[in-house]
Design an enzyme around this catalytic site. Structure first.
Site, PDB file in Angstrom:
ATOM      1  N   HIS A  74       0.835  -1.203   0.000  1.00  0.00           N
ATOM      2  CA  HIS A  74       0.000   0.000   0.000  1.00  0.00           C
ATOM      3  C   HIS A  74       0.871   1.256   0.000  1.00  0.00           C
ATOM      4  O   HIS A  74       0.605   2.208  -0.745  1.00  0.00           O
ATOM      5  CB  HIS A  74      -0.943  -0.025   1.208  1.00  0.00           C
ATOM      6  N   ASP A 120      -6.142   1.773  -2.086  1.00  0.00           N
ATOM      7  CA  ASP A 120      -6.891   1.508  -0.856  1.00  0.00           C
ATOM      8  C   ASP A 120      -7.740   0.247  -0.977  1.00  0.00           C
ATOM      9  O   ASP A 120      -7.818  -0.556  -0.040  1.00  0.00           O
ATOM     10  CB  ASP A 120      -7.768   2.707  -0.498  1.00  0.00           C
TER      11      ASP A 120
END
EC number: 3.1.1.4
Length: 146
Positions: A74, A120
């Site tokens: 991420h 996300d």
């Protein structure tokens, strides 16, 4: 703190206080929190805010497990999104939908919003598939994340 940073901080803090009857647009981290709650409803999103070497602020060293690796990926995804002109992933909002644990980034997002939404979404899905080890929450970063 530079004047530019102060200006951004002031805008972020003051904008919700405006006289508009419309609700302010949430910051991206609020949306990410909601995505996590969509895919992992059994856990508080706070459980992911200080986990391993990469979940939370910063990140260094070797991820401690698969969940921490989700956060490393991420972080790298956000770094790639920052290469899009004017893209600030931590502040970029986007349009998405959560339906029965399934996340969809909606069409109509600009390039930055689409990239951040996908970062996300993929992280939230990764969190859902990775085991959570309570021993990796709030670890000693200096000792374990070199």
């Amino acid at each position: 703190m530079t004047p530019a940073h102060l200006l951004i901080l002031a805008a972020v803090c003051v904008s919700p206080l405006g006289a508009s009857s419309n609700r302010p647009m949430p910051l991206n981290l609020y949306q990410f929190k909601n995505m996590i709650q969509c895919t992992v409803p059994s856990r508080s999103w706070w459980d992911f805010a200080d986990y391993g070497c990469y979940c939370g602020r910063g990140g260094s060293g070797t991820p401690v497990d698969d969940l921490d690796r989700c956060c490393q990926v991420h972080d790298n995804c956000y770094n790639e999104a920052e290469k899009i002109s004017g893209c600030w992933p931590y502040f970029k909002t986007y349009s998405y939908e959560c339906s029965q644990g399934t996340l969809t980034c909606k069409g109509g997002n600009n390039a930055c919003a689409a990239a951040v939404c996908d970062c996300d979404r993929l992280a939230a899905i990764c969190f859902a598939g990775a085991p959570y080890n309570n021993n990796n929450y709030n670890i000693d970063l200096k000792a374990r994340c070199q």
